[in-house]
Design a protein around this motif. Structure first.
Motif: not given
Lengths: 223, 252
Positions: A190-199
């Motif tokens: 979940x965290x990675x999904x949010x971070x990658x989307x943000x990046x």
């Protein structure tokens, strides 16, 4: 289900599971958008407040990078953020794969970013936009071109690699350690999904902002 | 890590469609409502600012009105003070005038009282003088004195002016005219003849004279010719002596 396996054909076009998943995401987002915005009022409820908060935050984020042109870029950048987040999280649903774990999808998104950079640059400055490739000296033109290509590839591969690796790791841990062990890894997903989307969205925004401001910096240098 | 061109192209198209969908059904409505609210807030702020400006203007106007009112009040107060001072001066002048008038009236009253008192004293003195003179003359009233007074009367008759003589003659010539001669002592014949001659000379004819004695005369003659009274006696002289004061009072 194999990601690139053709589920059915529409004429000569073979429709893969990933495309169907994307359609599902589009359908859900479309229906949800219609549902939550059908009765907006000046005195918002909790749902409307949350919705306005999300949109306003994204607009403020864009405005922080490109003041005065947030409304122009909001549909593209915000859709990138929303779609990639949802697509990344889709992998958490059993029997479904994240569309962003497929290189064809991330490459498509990266190509859209590549095209939108030039689209917004030309809209902003006309054909003079391409002059920045010759700046500060025409000798740097090859490097500019290589940079354009490599950053687009990097954009696509970064997202693809991260999401695919997450899914693979989760799958491997599930196979090795049993049913409940991968749960922390899913939280990381979940965290990675949010971070990658943000990046991804932020890089796209920075690229577009760079293109839109390139002529302004040229003018600034001339002055 | 297979790359599928169909998926690649469809994903591009899908994403563009998704952009349109979200723009149509999410971003635009939300941004519209945010803009509408922001416009309302801006309008409310503008209204509030306008109301504040109006309030400030009203406050300034009110302060100006208060200043003007204060000035008017001070002017009115000053005018009132001036009017009061003028009224006070006028009333003071009136009171002073009244006091002066009262003082003058009092002075006149005192003067009159003093005059009355002096007059009373004078009358008293005269009365005492008259009483004294009467007592004295009563003691000195003798036939010799009467003779002397008779001579004075004859002398006075001869020295009358023409107008008096003519008036006495007219009175004596009246049909009912009567000449009465009173004396304290009986007149001697020679005196009666002298008197008759003097009167005849005065009225230019022979007239009858009635002689009477009246002791109240003390000494001297009292003669009545019609409405005319001629006298030379102590009683009438004393009366004459005491009369001037009464006449003076009547004249005042």
């Amino acid at each position: 289900m194999e990601e690139n396996a053709i589920v059915f054909y529409i004429g000569p076009i073979g429709i893969t599971a990933i495309v169907i998943t994307t359609w599902g995401i589009m359908l859900v987002l479309g229906v949800l958008s219609w549902f939550v915005t059908r009765s907006l009022s000046l005195k918002p409820g909790s749902l409307q407040t949350a919705l306005e908060g999300i949109v306003s935050t994204m607009e403020a984020g864009i405005a922080a990078v490109l003041p005065g042109q947030a409304r122009q870029l909001l549909p593209f950048i915000a859709t990138l953020w929303i779609y990639i987040v949802i697509a990344n999280l889709t992998g958490l649903i059993p029997q479904l794969h994240s569309p962003t774990g497929n290189l064809s999808v991330t490459a498509g998104l990266a190509i859209l970013v590549f095209l939108s950079v030039h689209w917004f640059g030309i809209r902003q400055s006309g054909m003079r936009y391409f002059k920045h490739y010759l700046s500060p000296t025409p000798l740097l033109l090859p490097f500019h071109l290589i940079s354009e290509v490599t950053r687009t590839i990097a954009l696509a591969v970064r997202l693809f690699g991260n999401i695919m690796s997450l899914e693979l790791v989760a799958l491997l841990v599930l196979l090795v350690a049993g049913l409940l062990v991968p749960i922390p890894l899913l939280m990381l997903h979940i965290v990675e999904a949010l971070v990658q989307a943000y990046i991804f969205g932020m890089l796209a925004l920075i690229y577009v902002a760079g293109a839109m401001q390139s002529q302004q910096s040229e003018k600034g240098k001339q002055l | 890590m297979d790359f599928d061109w169909t998926t690649f192209l469809l994903e591009i198209i899908n994403f563009l469609i998704l952009i349109w969908i979200l723009k149509r059904f999410l971003y635009q409505p939300v941004l519209d409502i945010i803009d509408e609210r922001r416009t309302g807030i801006d309008q409310a702020l503008a209204d509030a600012k306008r109301i504040e400006e109006e309030a400030k203007a009203l406050k300034q106007k009110n302060e100006q009105f208060l200043v003007e009112w204060e000035n008017e009040k001070e002017t009115a107060h000053a005018q009132l003070v001036a009017e009061l001072a003028e009224l006070r001066e006028r009333k003071l002048a009136e009171i002073t005038q009244k006091i002066d008038e009262e003082t003058e009236r009092r002075r006149i009253l005192d003067e009159r009282c003093r005059c009355d008192y002096e007059k009373m004293i004078e009358e008293k003195a005269i009365a005492q003088g008259v009483a004294f003179a009467s007592k004295l003359l009563t003691r000195v009233a003798t036939p010799e004195l009467e003779t002397h007074l008779f001579e004075l009367l004859i002398e006075d008759l001869s020295s009358l002016n023409e107008a008096d003589k003519r008036a006495i003659a007219e009175a004596a010539a009246a049909p009912a005219a009567q000449i009465i001669v009173q004396s304290a002592f009986p007149l001697a014949d020679r005196h009666r003849e002298a008197l008759s001659d003097a009167l005849s000379g005065l009225v230019n004819k022979k007239t009858a004279i009635e002689f009477q004695c009246d002791e109240t005369l003390l000494a001297g003659i009292h003669m009545t010719i019609g409405p005319w009274v001629l006298h030379a006696n102590l009683r009438d002289e004393l009366k004459f002596f005491s009369k001037p004061l009464a006449q003076a009072e009547q004249e005042e």
